[in-house]
Enzyme design. Structure first.
Site: not given
Ligand SMILES: *[C@@H]1O[C@H](CO)[C@@H](O)[C@H](O)[C@H]1NC(C)=O
Ligand SMILES: *[C@@H]1O[C@H](CO)[C@@H](O)[C@H](O)[C@H]1NC(C)=O
Ligand SMILES: *[C@@H]1O[C@H](CO)[C@@H](O)[C@H](O)[C@H]1NC(C)=O
Ligand SMILES: *[C@@H]1O[C@H](CO)[C@@H](O)[C@H](O)[C@H]1NC(C)=O
Ligand SMILES: *[C@@H]1O[C@H](CO)[C@@H](O)[C@H](O)[C@H]1NC(C)=O
Ligand SMILES: *[C@@H]1O[C@H](CO)[C@@H](O)[C@H](O)[C@H]1NC(C)=O
Length: 627
Positions: A273, A302, A425, A473, A569
């Site tokens: 909940d 904590e 790629h 990828d 990339s």
């Protein structure tokens, strides 16, 4: 709308007005209103994230919460550790099967695997030690005033009403065999006459809510002049079910009143909940990951929110839930306050059992830690630069360049050990020996002196990589170890942390991309550049049928001025958490027309691949938590 409100009010009224010490059995006064039209959204429903609920998260869902120290996170779920995987330091504890375990963690992981043995007491097993919980009501086994017999006490005792909440009530019901915990702590409870109420003495108990027996909670004895109320509980049975339209369905099958979802209190008993919230009520604390925490968990030393914001800005406000020092043995705790409104209350509290919650935290602190995502301190102060600016030495210590022959064609991210993450790629396994990994490179025209060049051992492409759709990828590059070296030497590099949860960062969060990619006008770039981008929530609107929400992430700026482009990339999209730890959140993958706001950059969502990465590189290398 009105009708539903009235029913909800009635319900609350019934529950609270029957609160009482003595009397006849509590009767379920709420008649089920099946004839109600389907409920319009109640205010509470706005707080709950319905889409998130479909994932059925519980206290064992490590993409939302941290696992217990006797558990580890695998595929998004906390599973039992084997006892030998527990830290060795600690003192022995005794279990209900009469067996001693070297530490609390050993016992809990044993229990996790074989639930028949539970915690009994801290220390060695004593011959006649026994712990029991019972309910005073003889006519039913699911409700009543709670009595407890502690291991080293010879008589049953009542529990004080003060501090008695759903966390404690749930544990009491778990202990009594009600697997869905408690329905309520209020009700009209009957008790048999032969149980004498000692009005000046009761046990005060404090639980976290996940204990499997009350014996794990901390008990202290309170003596106060005057009656102070005794704790009772109504354990949950399916017969007590609330009508579906007015209630919240917990993952464990229990139903709770709708207004108790997202209030910081674990009413369900499995925390379901409190894990899919857009807001929190009753002053509870909202983690960025959509989790509501009790306000006492803020600044208690904590980490509770996975991205740590419950422990940020705590200077001068450190507090715990009843620090144990305040409850020292035989302490004379006078609760007198200045001013006349409080009469002087003399109260004595005596700690009776060990604080296993503190022990749990101590065990947590002994778990192995990895170091990632934290840069070495830079002494020179620098102006904060926004927007495609040149990087300086040490800014991106996880950034690498992948050279294929004499061309830099892609970037990559160092994640520790011998491992570099990049886009699928960018690389081909058959060309592994052609690649070079350049670290600490800033400008490949004006080479800096600390550049280290590594060779490639092998390349692992994700088996689901699709070169047409750019799904999955992602690829791993294993660096070749130097002859006579056992480890890879990445002398000037620091690994970026690998995110284990898709909830660590959220849409609109500001993150950083870096690379040697081209400018908008396709002009070549020789120096490492970086820029700030924002995560974008739903990219299907830009790339219809080509954007896969679970596997991909979009990021950009409103005007498109910062974007990844050709040549970037495989490089990193990194995000910083609340303590400035850097995570590789995305890998530059694809996008159309660099630098146009209607075509934001698309990144491989690294959090989705945590298990794939850890399968290949080893869990201990990248697990900061839940190991
Ligand atoms: C664990 O115990 C060993 C010896 O029993 C001790 O040398 C070591 O310092 C302890 N470690 C911690 C973190 O308490
Ligand atoms: C109640 O507890 C107090 C404190 O332990 C004790 O002095 C007293 O005798 C008890 N009264 C009864 C009726 O058992
Ligand atoms: C458990 O008992 C040992 C002594 O048997 C003690 O040293 C240790 O502090 C206790 N642990 C807790 C959590 O109270
Ligand atoms: C890649 O995805 C396309 C479109 O979904 C599909 O037609 C093709 O078969 C996939 N290729 C591979 C290698 O899975
Ligand atoms: C994302 O956008 C698409 C297209 O605009 C829409 O169909 C979908 O419902 C959206 N999803 C979310 C979660 O907003
Ligand atoms: C994180 O870094 C920012 C910017 O450098 C700084 O303002 C903030 O105080 C840092 N936060 C922490 C927790 O160190």
């Amino acid at each position: 709308m009105k009708l539903v409100r009235v029913v909800l009010l009635l319900l609350c009224f019934c529950l609270s007005s029957f609160e009482g010490k003595y009397g006849k059995h509590w009767k379920n006064q709420v008649t089920k209103k099946h004839e109600l039209p389907s409920a319009p959204a109640a205010p509470q429903e706005d707080l709950v994230d319905a889409k998130c609920l479909l994932n059925k998260y519980t206290h064992r869902s490590c993409s939302k919460v941290f696992c217990q120290p006797w558990e580890k996170c695998v595929d998004g779920t906390c599973i039992c550790k084997l006892p030998y995987q527990c830290p060795k330091n600690g003192t022995s504890v005794c279990s209900t099967n009469g067996r001693s375990f070297p530490t609390y963690c050993h016992l809990k992981s044993f229990e996790c695997l074989r639930p028949e043995a539970k915690f009994l007491n801290n220390g060695t097993c004593t011959a006649e030690g026994e712990f029991s919980v019972s309910l005073s009501d003889e006519s039913t086994d699911s409700k009543g005033i709670v009595t407890v017999k502690l291991v080293d006490q010879d008589k049953k005792m009542f529990i004080c009403k003060s501090n008695w909440g759903m966390a404690e009530a749930n544990v009491a019901c778990f202990d009594l065999g009600f697997q869905q915990g408690a329905l309520d702590t209020r009700g009209r409870f009957h008790y048999s006459e032969d149980l004498q109420i000692n009005s000046t003495e009761c046990l005060q108990v404090r639980c976290q809510g996940f204990e499997t027996t009350l014996a794990e909670c901390t008990f202290s004895k309170r003596r106060v002049p005057g009656y102070q109320g005794l704790a009772g509980v109504l354990c949950y049975t399916p017969a007590a079910d609330l009508p579906a339209t007015e209630s919240f369905a917990c993952v464990n099958g229990k139903r709770i009143p709708l207004n108790r979802a997202c209030n910081g209190v674990n009413d369900c008993g499995d925390q379901s909940d409190e894990l899919c919230c857009k807001g929190c009520q009753d002053g509870s604390f909202l983690c960025k990951s959509g989790v509501c925490l009790p306000n006492q968990h803020r600044c208690n030393g904590e980490l509770d929110c996975i991205s740590g914001e419950d422990e940020v800005g705590c200077e001068g406000s450190r507090r715990g839930r009843t620090p144990s020092s305040a409850l020292s043995r035989h302490s004379q705790d006078r609760l007198s306050r200045t001013g006349a409104e409080y009469p002087e209350v003399q109260e004595e509290t005596e700690i009776l059992t060990a604080d296993m919650d503190t022990e749990r935290k101590r065990i947590k602190s002994l778990l192995p830690k990895i170091s990632c995502g934290v840069k070495r301190p830079v002494h020179t102060r620098r102006k904060r630069i926004v927007g495609g600016k040149p990087a300086q030495a040490g800014d991106f210590p996880w950034q690498v360049a992948i050279k294929d022959g004499d061309k830099i064609n892609c970037g990559g991210i160092y994640i520790g050990g011998c491992w570099v993450l990049t886009a699928a790629h960018c690389v081909r396994p058959s060309r592994a020996h052609h690649y070079q990994i350049w670290t600490s490179l800033l400008d490949w025209i004006k080479l800096n002196s600390n550049i280290v060049v590594e060779k490639v051992e092998r390349i692992i492409i994700h088996e689901g990589y699709n070169g047409t759709t750019y799904q999955n990828d992602i690829a791993l590059i294993e660096i070749k170890k130097r002859p006579s070296h056992k480890e890879c030497v990445f002398s000037n590099s620091i690994p970026a942390c690998v995110p284990w949860s898709p909830y660590l960062f959220q849409p609109k969060d500001s993150c950083i991309i870096s690379g040697w990619g081209r400018e908008k006008d396709n002009q070549k770039v020789y120096s490492l550049r970086w820029g700030e981008v924002n995560l974008i929530s739903n990219c299907s609107q830009f790339y219809q049928n080509r954007y896969y929400e679970k596997e991909m992430e979009c990021a950009g700026t409103a005007d498109g001025s910062i974007d990844a482009c050709k040549g970037d990339s495989g490089g990193p999209l990194v995000c910083l958490d609340t303590s400035n730890v850097t995570y590789v959140w995305g890998i530059v993958s694809w996008g159309e027309n660099c630098g146009k706001p209607e075509f934001p950059g698309v990144y491989t969502k690294v959090a989705n691949y945590f298990d794939w990465i850890s399968y290949h590189v080893g869990r201990p290398l990248i697990s900061q938590h839940n190991v």
